[in-house]
Design a protein around this motif. Structure first.
Motif, PDB file in Angstrom:
ATOM      1  N   UNK A  31       2.263 -64.343  14.935  1.00 11.17           N
ATOM      2  CA  UNK A  31       2.188 -63.319  15.924  1.00 11.17           C
ATOM      3  C   UNK A  31       2.641 -63.485  17.490  1.00 11.17           C
ATOM      4  N   UNK A  40       5.434 -63.421  10.116  1.00  8.91           N
ATOM      5  CA  UNK A  40       4.106 -63.365   9.658  1.00  8.91           C
ATOM      6  C   UNK A  40       3.936 -63.213   8.098  1.00  8.91           C
ATOM      7  N   UNK A  91      -9.615 -60.569  12.442  1.00  8.53           N
ATOM      8  CA  UNK A  91      -9.621 -60.235  13.780  1.00  8.53           C
ATOM      9  C   UNK A  91     -10.964 -60.106  14.445  1.00  8.53           C
ATOM     10  N   UNK A 124      -9.826 -54.895  12.993  1.00 10.56           N
ATOM     11  CA  UNK A 124      -8.461 -54.378  12.800  1.00 10.56           C
ATOM     12  C   UNK A 124      -8.408 -53.779  11.524  1.00 10.56           C
ATOM     13  N   UNK A 164      -7.637 -50.609   9.077  1.00 15.61           N
ATOM     14  CA  UNK A 164      -6.777 -49.616   8.735  1.00 15.61           C
ATOM     15  C   UNK A 164      -7.805 -48.176   8.795  1.00 15.61           C
ATOM     16  N   UNK A 209      -4.537 -53.270   0.316  1.00 13.44           N
ATOM     17  CA  UNK A 209      -3.122 -52.832   1.132  1.00 13.44           C
ATOM     18  C   UNK A 209      -2.118 -54.056   0.881  1.00 13.44           C
ATOM     19  N   UNK A 223      -4.634 -53.439  14.410  1.00 10.14           N
ATOM     20  CA  UNK A 223      -4.047 -52.881  12.876  1.00 10.14           C
ATOM     21  C   UNK A 223      -2.736 -53.486  12.692  1.00 10.14           C
ATOM     22  N   UNK A 226      -0.907 -55.935  13.991  1.00  6.28           N
ATOM     23  CA  UNK A 226      -0.678 -57.435  13.832  1.00  6.28           C
ATOM     24  C   UNK A 226      -1.337 -57.497  12.374  1.00  6.28           C
ATOM     25  N   UNK A 227      -2.375 -57.019  12.084  1.00  4.98           N
ATOM     26  CA  UNK A 227      -3.140 -57.052  10.728  1.00  4.98           C
ATOM     27  C   UNK A 227      -1.910 -56.953   9.667  1.00  4.98           C
ATOM     28  N   UNK A 228      -1.390 -55.650   9.883  1.00  5.02           N
ATOM     29  CA  UNK A 228      -0.469 -55.375   8.764  1.00  5.02           C
ATOM     30  C   UNK A 228       0.803 -56.324   8.604  1.00  5.02           C
ATOM     31  N   UNK A 229       1.160 -56.861   9.887  1.00  7.59           N
ATOM     32  CA  UNK A 229       2.180 -57.718   9.689  1.00  7.59           C
ATOM     33  C   UNK A 229       1.807 -59.015   8.981  1.00  7.59           C
ATOM     34  N   UNK A 230       0.481 -59.507   9.402  1.00  7.44           N
ATOM     35  CA  UNK A 230       0.087 -60.805   8.550  1.00  7.44           C
ATOM     36  C   UNK A 230       0.099 -60.403   7.177  1.00  7.44           C
TER      37      UNK A 230
END
Lengths: 364, 294
Positions: free
Chosen positions: A52, A72, A81, A85, A87, A98, B185, B187-191
């Protein structure tokens, strides 16, 4: 499951070097905790491993692969996190599945994995709920579940417990430890809480101002702190620290505190100090006890002083008193009542004192 | 009476009086006129009640329904294009780190011009003989086009002007939406394995939906009452080829002086706006519910 290697990794924000050429080797299945005060570069380090943040200098290797240039999503890591974090527009089930859906996995395989993760974390009954309908602890569990289902090479935790209340935090801490035993994966965990670090870690990395102060097992850090910073950071209450100057007195070295108290340098440290050296002299609360409530150590130094304050905690009592003008804390495990104003004879166990050079901050 | 003077109603009275004068009374009068054959040239017709005759006539009025249909079509195309362009601009501006504020201000320039001037400006760009566009085409040896005469081209030209002047409404609202999306969210999706498009589709867009529907609501009201730009560029012509509801209504009311009929048209048209507003608000509520707001 993979090891992670950091080679001379640096991170700059503008002109500020947040992480300064750190080297770190995290072995397979290890639970490694990065700990330090805010702004020490621990989160930046974690985010560089996740991809990141860009790595400005050096190399990060996950498994056998250098990941510097990888997105990433190409690193096979998962991250939990601080603010969960999750969704918000997806149910718990969709949140968990997901990443698998994105990876193009079949629906029934996804369901199987989700059910498995939900079982491990005890969130089966919430699967159809939205994150907004969950409590903080439940959300954190879902966030962990989302990380588990992917079976990543490395788990990254970014202060996952900071948003929970004290009771829940203790509970989740235990669960994270249990989780590690169940899923056996390399974990890198960032926290500013030394208790979390001590209880969870196989090894702890203590960072300050972008550099690593010390790496070691929790007990190593506690017993043999390499620097004054580590000594005061690890342990609660934090180590008593008194500035003093070394003087020679009849063939032996003594320490003279700023308030003029003379304390002998412990036998084991007689050879490492020199005349006129400025040092900080540290000892933990349990190594100074009221004489009448404890055993006199073989090498001790006595000091008579008034109790400022006492905090009886049941199994232990914290006693605040003065060494000259500096307040120190003593911890005794005898269930005796001590009152503010009582005058007590304290015995300091000299064998368990730590000396730090004031110039370098390093242990002597 | 004493109780009334001390009660909360007396405090509300000034507002009620003002609202009555500027909103309710005119509404009532216009509603009344739509039930009369009121002509501006014959004031006495204001008092002649004819029931639903104006409305009955309108239901069989071909010109009116063509204008109605054209307005709906115009609205649909313009809103969708503005959404696409506005979203594109917002996404791009959100990405840049340098001179973002300057660009944000520049972006809003079209909104600062009066629609009448925008109409003039585009009328000259699209003019057959002296227009900028046709001159440009001639330079490259392409035969000039009758931009404001041909049915299709004229409608497209008006739409171009409308989109030019108002895309920034979308852009600014969507930019506000983008800047408000929590970072975690994404960044979470990227990971979690998403590429940029998947992040946009699965995370950014659901977060942006409420803003899209707010922008849609505002702009649907704007476009449904489109008048000034059209009036300046074509006046609804030539031969009613670009006639929208409000150019038709204003001509009926002020040129033909048939105020009663024009007001009946307005009341029917208002249902169009109400329908769109209702639809977009419903979608807005749904989008918010999906995100678990409220």
């Amino acid at each position: 499951m993979a090891k992670v290697t950091l080679e001379k990794v640096s991170k700059f924000y503008g002109n500020v070097e947040a992480v300064k050429k750190i080297d770190l080797e995290i072995t397979d299945n290890e639970f490694l905790v990065l700990v330090g005060p805010s702004g020490c570069g621990k989160s930046s380090t974690l985010r560089m491993i996740a991809g990141l943040e860009e790595i400005d200098e050096g190399k990060i290797i996950i498994g056998e692969k250098t990941v510097n240039e990888l997105e990433p999503r190409e690193r096979n890591v998962s991250m939990v996190f601080q603010n969960y974090a999750l969704y918000p527009h997806m149910t718990v089930e969709e949140n968990l599945g997901f990443s698998l859906k994105i990876a193009g996995m079949q629906k029934n395989d996804i369901d199987k994995r989700v059910a498995e993760a939900a079982g491990i974390l005890d969130i089966d009954e919430f699967l159809q709920r939205k994150p907004a309908q969950l409590s903080g602890g439940q959300r954190q569990r879902v966030a962990m579940g989302r990380a588990i289902v992917r079976r990543p090479d490395v788990f990254l935790f970014d202060e996952p417990l900071s948003n929970l209340d004290a009771k829940l935090r203790n509970q989740m801490r235990t669960e994270i430890k249990r989780l590690h035993q169940k899923v056996k994966t390399t974990i890198v965990y960032v926290t500013h809480d030394q208790v979390e670090a001590m209880t969870l870690a196989d090894r702890i990395v203590i960072m300050k101002d972008g550099i690593i102060e010390q790496i070691g097992t929790p007990l190593e850090l506690f017993e043999t702190p390499a620097t004054k910073f580590v000594a005061t950071f690890i342990g609660s209450p934090s180590m008593n620290m008194i500035s003093s100057t070394i003087k020679k007195d009849q063939e032996k070295y003594i320490m003279i505190t700023e308030d003029g108290l003379n304390i002998p340098v412990p036998k084991s440290k007689q050879d490492v100090v020199k005349e006129g050296q400025k040092i900080s002299f540290g000892f933990r609360a349990e190594d100074i006890v009221p004489l009448k409530f404890g055993n006199k150590p073989s090498q001790s130094w006595g000091h008579k002083s008034k109790v400022n304050l006492s905090e009886p905690l049941g199994t232990e009592t914290l006693i605040f008193t003065n060494f000259g003008k500096i307040e120190i804390v003593s911890r005794m495990f005898t269930p005796e009542l001590v009152r503010a104003g009582d005058e007590l004879d304290f015995a300091l166990n000299l064998e368990r004192t730590y000396l730090f050079d004031d110039e370098t901050g390093k242990a002597l | 009476m004493k109780k009334f003077l001390n009660g909360p109603w007396v405090l509300l009275l000034p507002t009620v009086i003002v609202l009555a004068c500027v909103v309710f009374l005119p509404l009532l009068i216009s509603l009344w006129t739509s039930f009369t054959p009121f002509k501006l040239t014959r004031p006495d017709t204001l008092y002649k009640f004819v029931g639903f005759r104006n409305y009955e006539r309108l239901f069989g009025n071909y010109d009116f329904w063509v204008a109605f249909g054209r307005t709906v079509l115009f609205l649909t195309i313009a809103l969708n294009l503005e959404l696409v362009f506005g979203l594109g601009i917002a996404l791009l501006i959100n990405k840049i780190t340098y001179a973002q504020k300057t660009l944000r201000t520049l972006m809003m320039f079209p909104m600062m011009f009066s629609p009448i001037l925008v109409g003039f400006q585009w009328k000259y760009i699209f003019n057959d003989n002296i227009g900028l566009l046709n001159n440009f085409l001639r330079e490259f040896g392409i035969s000039p086009k009758p931009w404001l005469v041909d049915t299709f081209l004229a409608n497209m030209s008006i739409m171009a002007a409308e989109i030019w002047s108002s895309t920034s409404v979308f852009a600014i609202l969507l930019l506000a939406g983008l800047m408000g999306i929590p970072k975690d969210p994404i960044e979470a999706a990227k990971v979690d394995g998403c590429n940029s498009w998947q992040v946009f589709k699965n995370i950014t867009l659901p977060f942006l939906m409420p803003f899209i529907f707010i922008a849609m609501t505002i702009r649907s009201l704007d476009v449904a009452r489109a008048y000034d730009i059209v009036q300046m560029m074509t006046g609804g012509g030539p031969a009613k080829r670009t006639e929208l509801l409000w150019t038709l209504i204003s001509r009926t009311g002020y040129v033909d002086a048939k105020m009663g009929l024009a007001n009946a048209m307005s009341y029917i048209s208002i249902f169009l706006s109400i329908a769109f507003t209702f639809f977009f608000f419903y979608k807005l509520m749904e989008a918010r519910k999906i995100l678990s707001y409220d």
